[in-house]
Design an enzyme around this catalytic site. Structure first.
Site, PDB file in Angstrom:
ATOM      1  N   SER A 153       0.827  -1.212   0.000  1.00  0.00           N
ATOM      2  CA  SER A 153       0.000   0.000   0.000  1.00  0.00           C
ATOM      3  C   SER A 153       0.861   1.262   0.000  1.00  0.00           C
ATOM      4  O   SER A 153       2.005   1.260   0.449  1.00  0.00           O
ATOM      5  CB  SER A 153      -0.903   0.035   1.236  1.00  0.00           C
ATOM      6  OG  SER A 153      -1.763  -1.070   1.274  1.00  0.00           O
TER       7      SER A 153
HETATM    8  N1  SAH Z   1      -1.014  -4.754   4.029  1.00  0.00           N
HETATM    9  C1  SAH Z   1      -0.415  -5.072   2.762  1.00  0.00           C
HETATM   10  C2  SAH Z   1      -1.341  -4.723   1.615  1.00  0.00           C
HETATM   11  C3  SAH Z   1      -1.308  -5.785   0.583  1.00  0.00           C
HETATM   12  S1  SAH Z   1      -2.519  -5.658  -0.691  1.00  0.00           S
HETATM   13  C4  SAH Z   1       0.929  -4.408   2.614  1.00  0.00           C
HETATM   14  O1  SAH Z   1       1.203  -3.445   3.343  1.00  0.00           O
HETATM   15  O2  SAH Z   1       1.729  -4.857   1.795  1.00  0.00           O
HETATM   16  C5  SAH Z   1      -3.879  -6.573  -0.024  1.00  0.00           C
HETATM   17  C6  SAH Z   1      -3.613  -8.001   0.380  1.00  0.00           C
HETATM   18  O3  SAH Z   1      -4.863  -8.589   0.738  1.00  0.00           O
HETATM   19  C7  SAH Z   1      -3.035  -8.889  -0.719  1.00  0.00           C
HETATM   20  O4  SAH Z   1      -1.864  -9.494  -0.273  1.00  0.00           O
HETATM   21  C8  SAH Z   1      -4.141  -9.917  -0.970  1.00  0.00           C
HETATM   22  O5  SAH Z   1      -3.656 -11.197  -1.343  1.00  0.00           O
HETATM   23  C9  SAH Z   1      -4.841  -9.945   0.363  1.00  0.00           C
HETATM   24  N2  SAH Z   1      -6.217 -10.458   0.316  1.00  0.00           N
HETATM   25  C10 SAH Z   1      -7.154 -10.295  -0.662  1.00  0.00           C
HETATM   26  N3  SAH Z   1      -8.294 -10.921  -0.333  1.00  0.00           N
HETATM   27  C11 SAH Z   1      -8.103 -11.488   0.892  1.00  0.00           C
HETATM   28  C12 SAH Z   1      -8.911 -12.278   1.767  1.00  0.00           C
HETATM   29  N4  SAH Z   1     -10.168 -12.601   1.467  1.00  0.00           N
HETATM   30  N5  SAH Z   1      -8.371 -12.685   2.945  1.00  0.00           N
HETATM   31  C13 SAH Z   1      -7.092 -12.356   3.291  1.00  0.00           C
HETATM   32  N6  SAH Z   1      -6.274 -11.623   2.490  1.00  0.00           N
HETATM   33  C14 SAH Z   1      -6.767 -11.194   1.311  1.00  0.00           C
END
Ligand code: SAH
Length: 213
Positions: A64
């Site tokens: 993010s």
């Molecule tokens: N907090 C992370 C943001 C990653 S983007 C960072 O700082 O890097 C969002 C993440 O949510 C992705 O890794 C994606 O695989 C995950 N995601 C999407 N749907 C999800 C679900 N139903 N349960 C858990 N994780 C999920």
């Protein structure tokens, strides 16, 4: 894995940018000033690490934007020792911010590849979240509920009920809701049945995916 004075200088500039954009929480700013974000990205993209931008990581996901991380972290109002649930571990950067804020962090990721990679990486960096789990964030993590706060770091088409019910009274859920863009939304649990809702403008996230395990 190297973190140099040059990186520290760039982090300081990033913190200044976040202050200019309105982030006020000192503990959040200090966490961002400390965490080597460049190590959470593939080495070729190191130069982008301290720009205020989201960036691609493995499995078609993104780390993010620092402003978004700071904004969500500020809304959570984490106190040391709080139990915090994160949905979407991803690169682990937001997880690291929560650890720096003194939270006991529980985090869920549904991409196996990212789950494994990030688990190993966070421990190499010395971060010790309480629990990293591979699974579906729509369900929350009922075994360890209730939580002081819950943060969702992917765009949710709707607010999953289990997340609201796993908040303790007084607890806070910060969740971007909608298709594209999402509206950053805060729910505060006022009683067993009552939630106060506030909205904080548009953000863009990769989608919170359902039933894909
Ligand atoms: N907090 C992370 C943001 C990653 S983007 C960072 O700082 O890097 C969002 C993440 O949510 C992705 O890794 C994606 O695989 C995950 N995601 C999407 N749907 C999800 C679900 N139903 N349960 C858990 N994780 C999920």
């Amino acid at each position: 894995m190297k973190d140099t004075l040059r990186h520290a200088g760039k982090r300081k500039q990033l913190v200044d940018v976040l202050i200019q954009k309105g982030i006020k929480d000192n503990a959040v700013l200090m966490a961002i000033g400390k965490i080597p974000r460049h190590l959470f990205m593939d080495s070729g993209f190191e130069d982008h690490a301290y720009q205020d931008k989201a960036f691609p990581i493995a499995a078609d996901q993104t780390i993010s934007q620092p402003y978004t991380v700071a904004f969500q972290s500020e809304l959570l109002q984490v106190k040391r020792g709080d139990k915090v649930l994160e949905i979407g571990t991803g690169s682990g950067y937001q997880t690291a911010v929560l650890c720096e804020l003194g939270a006991k962090v529980y985090s869920i990721e549904r991409q196996k590849e990212l789950f494994k990679k990030t688990k190993l990486f966070l421990s190499k960096l010395g971060y010790r979240p309480k629990h990293l789990s591979f699974g579906d964030g729509y369900k929350g993590l009922v075994e360890h509920a209730p939580y002081h706060s819950i943060i969702v770091t992917a765009g949710a088409p709707y607010v999953p009920k289990p997340l609201l019910s796993q908040l303790q009274i007084g607890g806070r859920l910060v969740i971007p809701v909608g298709d594209d863009p999402q509206i950053m939304t805060l729910f505060v649990r006022k009683s067993e049945k009552e939630f106060e809702k506030r909205e904080f403008g548009e953000f863009r996230f990769v989608p919170l995916l359902e039933d894909k395990n």
